[in-house]
Design a protein around this motif. Structure first.
Motif, PDB file in Angstrom:
ATOM      1  N   PRO A  16      17.153  -4.071  22.434  1.00 22.06           N
ATOM      2  CA  PRO A  16      16.855  -3.040  21.435  1.00 22.06           C
ATOM      3  C   PRO A  16      16.923  -3.623  20.026  1.00 22.06           C
ATOM      4  CG  PRO A  16      18.833  -2.499  22.733  1.00 22.06           C
ATOM      5  CD  PRO A  16      18.391  -3.852  23.167  1.00 22.06           C
ATOM      6  N   SER A  17      16.112  -3.067  19.119  1.00 21.75           N
ATOM      7  CA  SER A  17      16.218  -3.482  17.717  1.00 21.75           C
ATOM      8  C   SER A  17      16.580  -2.274  16.874  1.00 21.75           C
ATOM      9  CB  SER A  17      14.910  -4.097  17.224  1.00 21.75           C
ATOM     10  OG  SER A  17      14.113  -3.132  16.560  1.00 21.75           O
ATOM     11  N   VAL A  65      15.184   1.542  17.296  1.00 20.63           N
ATOM     12  CA  VAL A  65      16.108   2.597  17.730  1.00 20.63           C
ATOM     13  C   VAL A  65      16.162   3.686  16.655  1.00 20.63           C
ATOM     14  CG1 VAL A  65      18.516   3.152  18.281  1.00 20.63           C
ATOM     15  CG2 VAL A  65      17.499   1.047  19.170  1.00 20.63           C
ATOM     16  N   TYR A  66      16.219   3.281  15.401  1.00 19.28           N
ATOM     17  CA  TYR A  66      16.262   4.235  14.278  1.00 19.28           C
ATOM     18  C   TYR A  66      14.982   5.077  14.263  1.00 19.28           C
ATOM     19  CZ  TYR A  66      16.904   5.601   9.309  1.00 19.28           C
ATOM     20  OH  TYR A  66      17.054   6.277   8.114  1.00 19.28           O
ATOM     21  N   ALA A  68      10.839   1.241  25.741  1.00 18.05           N
ATOM     22  CA  ALA A  68      11.802   1.836  26.668  1.00 18.05           C
ATOM     23  C   ALA A  68      13.213   1.297  26.404  1.00 18.05           C
ATOM     24  CB  ALA A  68      11.385   1.546  28.101  1.00 18.05           C
ATOM     25  N   VAL A  69      13.296  -0.005  26.106  1.00 19.11           N
ATOM     26  CA  VAL A  69      14.612  -0.606  25.889  1.00 19.11           C
ATOM     27  C   VAL A  69      15.312   0.037  24.675  1.00 19.11           C
ATOM     28  CG1 VAL A  69      13.790  -2.522  24.441  1.00 19.11           C
ATOM     29  CG2 VAL A  69      15.798  -2.837  25.846  1.00 19.11           C
ATOM     30  N   ASP A  70      14.530   0.407  23.669  1.00 18.51           N
ATOM     31  CA  ASP A  70      15.103   1.051  22.471  1.00 18.51           C
ATOM     32  C   ASP A  70      15.512   2.493  22.775  1.00 18.51           C
ATOM     33  OD1 ASP A  70      14.305  -1.263  20.899  1.00 18.51           O
ATOM     34  OD2 ASP A  70      12.266  -0.489  21.122  1.00 18.51           O
ATOM     35  N   ARG A  71      14.619   3.202  23.494  1.00 16.88           N
ATOM     36  CA  ARG A  71      14.895   4.622  23.796  1.00 16.88           C
ATOM     37  C   ARG A  71      16.101   4.741  24.719  1.00 16.88           C
ATOM     38  NH1 ARG A  71       9.247   4.313  23.925  1.00 16.88           N
ATOM     39  NH2 ARG A  71       9.094   4.135  26.178  1.00 16.88           N
ATOM     40  N   GLU A  72      16.146   3.841  25.705  1.00 17.60           N
ATOM     41  CA  GLU A  72      17.249   3.878  26.650  1.00 17.60           C
ATOM     42  C   GLU A  72      18.580   3.619  25.937  1.00 17.60           C
ATOM     43  OE1 GLU A  72      17.663   1.679  30.827  1.00 17.60           O
ATOM     44  OE2 GLU A  72      15.687   2.481  30.303  1.00 17.60           O
TER      45      GLU A  72
END
Ligand SMILES: C[S@@+](CC[C@H](N)C(=O)[O-])C[C@H]1O[C@@H](n2cnc3c(N)ncnc32)[C@H](O)[C@@H]1O
Length: 303
Positions: free
Chosen positions: A36-37, A41-42, A53-57
Motif C-alpha cells: 500500500p502507498s 490509501v488516502y 486492491a492492496v491499498d483498499r484492503e
C-alpha cells in the motif's frame, strides 16, 4: 461519553495481498502495487478511485481497527482548503504544495480557481514522489487546461534543492513574492533520522517575508490510554507500507514555524482551525490525532 473504538489487533496483517485487476486503474511505470502507498490509501479514504486492491484492503483493515482514520482524512483535507482560502484572503497568489497527494475533490488549484475572478491569476506547484499521484495530477492539469499556471514536480520533499531549483517551480513561482508553502499531512512521513526540522527550514529560508507555512501532522496529542494506543497502533501499521508514519508532539511540530508569526487561532487540532461547520458526533473521534497551524514570515524589521 467516550466512544470505545480501539480494539487490539488479533492478527498481524499480511500486507502483501494480491491485487484484483478488475477495479484497479492502469499502473504507471515504477508503481509498487504490492505494498500500500500513503497517497493511494488516502485517496481511498477520501472516496477516490486511484487506488489498488492492496491499498483498499489495507485501508479497510486499518479503518476496522482504528475508525478515526476516515474522518481524520476528511478533517485534514478540509483544513487544507480553509488554509488555502485564508492565504488567498491575505493576497497570496503562489502555492507550493509539498506532498500534494492524489488529486481528489478540491485540489489546491481548484480551490484557487473557484476563489479568483476570471481575470485574476495565481500559480500552483504540486510536489509528490508517488508515481500514481504524479501521473494523475499531470493528467488532470492537462485535461483542465491548467498547465500554464499549475504544474507537478515529481520529487522527494526531503530534497528541497531539487524542488526549489526545478524548472517547473522556477517557471511558476517568483521567489521575490510571497508564497504559501503547504506541508499538509506529509511531514509525518519524514523520519527522525531524516532531519524534518532542517527540511522545513530549507523551504522557510527560500521564501520572502509575507509568505505562509501551512502544516498539519499526526500526533498522539492529548490522547491517553486506549485512544493513545489506537493511534500508535495505526502508525505501526504504516511501517509496513511504502510510507512509514512518525507521530510527533505539539512542541516539535510548533518548532518548525521557528520565528514566524503563527496566525490565529494558533496551533490546534484540525477541526478547530477556523472551523466553518460543526462536526457530526461520529467525526469527533478523530479530533485529537493531528496538530495544524499556519504561520507568516515576518519582514526584517518585524522581529
Ligand atoms: C496523506 S497524503 C496528503 C495529501 C495532501 N497534502 C493533503 O493533505 O490532502 C501524503 C502525501 O505525501 C506524499 N509524500 C510522503 N512523503 C513524501 C516525500 N518524501 N516526498 C514527496 N511526497 C511525499 C505521499 O506520496 C502522499 O501523496
Amino acid at each position: 461519553m467516550r466512544t470505545c473504538w480501539y480494539r487490539p489487533p488479533a492478527v498481524r496483517y499480511n500486507l502483501g495481498v494480491t491485487q484484483s485487476s478488475s477495479a484497479a486503474p492502469e499502473a504507471p511505470q515504477g508503481v509498487d502495487t504490492e505494498k500500500p502507498s500513503a497517497a493511494r490509501v488516502y485517496d481511498w479514504l477520501l472516496g477516490g478511485t486511484q487506488n489498488w486492491a492492496v491499498d483498499r484492503e489495507f485501508g479497510r483493515r486499518v479503518e476496522r481497527m482504528w475508525p478515526p482514520i476516515k474522518p481524520g482524512a476528511r478533517h485534514n483535507r478540509e483544513f487544507l482548503h480553509r488554509a488555502v482560502r485564508a492565504a488567498l484572503d491575505a493576497g497570496i497568489r503562489q502555492f507550493l504544495d509539498l506532498g500534494s497527494g492524489m488529486p481528489t475533490a478540491g485540489n489546491v488549484h481548484e480551490v484557487v480557481a473557484d476563489y479568483l475572478a476570471d481575470d485574476e491569476r495565481a500559480t500552483v506547484v504540486y510536489v509528490d514522489y508517488e508515481p500514481v499521484a504524479a501521473a494523475h495530477a499531470t493528467l488532470i492539469l492537462e485535461r483542465q487546461n491548467a498547465t500554464e499556471w499549475a504544474g507537478l514536480v515529481q520529487a522527494d520533499v526531503r530534497d528541497p534543492d531539487a524542488i526549489l531549483d526545478h524548472e517547473t517551480t522556477r517557471r511558476l513561482i517568483d521567489f521575490d513574492r510571497p508564497v504559501c508553502v503547504l506541508m499538509v499531512a506529509v511531514l509525518h512521513f519524514v523520519g527522525p533520522d531524516e532531519d524534518p526540522g532542517g527540511v522545513v527550514a530549507a523551504y522557510r529560508d527560500a521564501v520572502p517575508p509575507g509568505s505562509r507555512l501551512v502544516l498539519s501532522h499526526m500526533t498522539v496529542g492529548d490522547a491517553t490510554g486506549e485512544a493513545a494506543a489506537g493511534v500508535e497502533w495505526f502508525a505501526a501499521q504504516y511501517r509496513h507500507t511504502t510510507n512509514p508514519v512518525w507521530l510527533r508532539d505539539r512542541a516539535e511540530i510548533e518548532s518548525w514555524f521557528a520565528d514566524w508569526d503563527v496566525t490565529e487561532p494558533g496551533v490546534t487540532h484540525l477541526p478547530d482551525w477556523r472551523p466553518v461547520r460543526e462536526l457530526a458526533p461520529e467525526e469527533e473521534i478523530a479530533r485529537p490525532f493531528a496538530w495544524c497551524g499556519v504561520a507568516v514570515k515576518p519582514g526584517p524589521g518585524e522581529r
